[in-house]
Design a protein around this motif. Structure first.
Motif, PDB file in Angstrom:
ATOM      1  N   SER A  11      -2.353  -5.131 -11.098  1.00 27.93           N
ATOM      2  CA  SER A  11      -3.499  -4.228 -10.942  1.00 27.93           C
ATOM      3  C   SER A  11      -3.351  -2.990 -11.816  1.00 27.93           C
ATOM      4  O   SER A  11      -4.327  -2.502 -12.386  1.00 27.93           O
ATOM      5  N   GLU A  12      -2.114  -2.477 -11.938  1.00 29.28           N
ATOM      6  CA  GLU A  12      -1.877  -1.324 -12.800  1.00 29.28           C
ATOM      7  C   GLU A  12      -2.085  -1.699 -14.264  1.00 29.28           C
ATOM      8  O   GLU A  12      -2.596  -0.909 -15.056  1.00 29.28           O
TER       9      GLU A  12
ATOM     10  N   ASP B 280      -8.985   7.189  -8.037  1.00 26.75           N
ATOM     11  CA  ASP B 280      -8.473   6.925  -9.381  1.00 26.75           C
ATOM     12  C   ASP B 280      -7.670   8.144  -9.828  1.00 26.75           C
ATOM     13  O   ASP B 280      -8.227   9.133 -10.293  1.00 26.75           O
TER      14      ASP B 280
ATOM     15  N   LYS C  17      -5.768  -1.833 -14.875  1.00 22.00           N
ATOM     16  CA  LYS C  17      -6.313  -0.481 -14.916  1.00 22.00           C
ATOM     17  C   LYS C  17      -5.990   0.191 -16.256  1.00 22.00           C
ATOM     18  O   LYS C  17      -6.837   0.856 -16.857  1.00 22.00           O
TER      19      LYS C  17
END
Length: 270
Positions: A253-254, A137, A257
């Motif tokens: 996905s970003e 991460d 996140k």
């Protein structure tokens, strides 16, 4: 404790030392080589109410020789591409694996919009590359400085379009939505990051967040009879701004996140 690592990268005169000194509570960089700021390491300790961690702030610079500080934007970008290609090599894999964050710095007084656009596209590619080779991460920040405060919205839009967070280091404090901005936002990102190596305080950080969620649920239930008050407008405004930023991130996905990060910050806020 094994330290965590953050890399600050940029041309000369883009605020790398200022960021490192700002993030450090105990140490400051001294006896700096006037010929190059590449290879500097500031060892410090990051402390919050819930944990502390050892932190190595690494500084790298392009071009490697400061005598070339007046190179034009085309030459500067070529130097960045050379750094980028070297950083992607097998020899740098060990360094990439230990990084928790990268802060790329620009100067709004001397760097053209074209140079910044090209550079941020390359940094975005680096972000994708590091994500593809590891599950770490890692956060990416674009930090800009200027001698006097200047409009920065165009550069901020470039950063957002590349899936990167833009921070104007000349600013500090909070905005009208009680969000931290400028140098305070950089520190907030570090404080809310999920570091690999931490020392927990008396209260576990995740347990604290779960308690906050339970408190929020209780306040939502009891607010109907006026026994508790909560500034929901501010929270909703914060969510609305975050939604706008999330909509500009094309990678799903970003985007997820980013949403997780915002939720965590709101939990801390309330």
């Amino acid at each position: 404790m094994i330290p965590n690592h953050v890399l600050i990268l940029g041309c000369p005169k883009t605020g790398k030392i200022r960021i490192a000194d700002w993030l450090s509570e105990d140490e400051k960089l001294e006896n700096i080589n006037a010929e190059s700021h590449s290879g500097l390491i500031l060892k410090t300790r990051l402390r919050t109410n819930y944990y502390s961690t050892d932190l190595n702030i690494l500084i790298d610079e392009f071009p490697s020789e400061r005598s070339n500080i007046n190179t034009n934007d085309s030459l500067k970008f070529n130097e960045l591409k050379l750094w980028y290609e070297e950083f992607k090599t097998v020899e740098c894999k060990e360094l990439r694996d230990v990084l928790d964050g990268l802060i790329f710095t620009v100067n709004l007084d001397s760097d053209s919009t074209d140079y910044i656009s090209q550079s941020l596209s390359l940094i975005s590619d680096l972000k994708d590359f590091m994500k593809s080779e590891s599950d770490n991460d890692i956060f990416f920040i674009i930090s800009a400085i200027s001698e006097q405060k200047v409009p920065f919205e165009d550069v901020e839009d470039i950063a957002i379009s590349n899936g990167l967070e833009f921070i104007y280091f000349n600013e500090s404090g909070t905005n009208e939505f009680k969000e931290k901005v400028g140098k305070d936002r950089i520190k907030e990102i570090l404080e809310t990051h999920e570091w690999k190596n931490i020392d927990l305080g008396n209260d576990d950080y995740e347990n604290h967040k779960m308690q906050k969620l339970d408190d929020m649920r209780t306040m939502l239930i009891e607010s109907e009879d006026g026994s508790h008050q909560m500034d929901f407008t501010t929270v909703l405004d914060k969510l609305q701004i975050a939604k706008g930023k999330a909509d500009s991130i094309s990678d799903i996905s970003e985007r997820e996140k980013y949403a997780k990060t915002v939720i965590g910050e709101i939990i801390d806020y309330i």
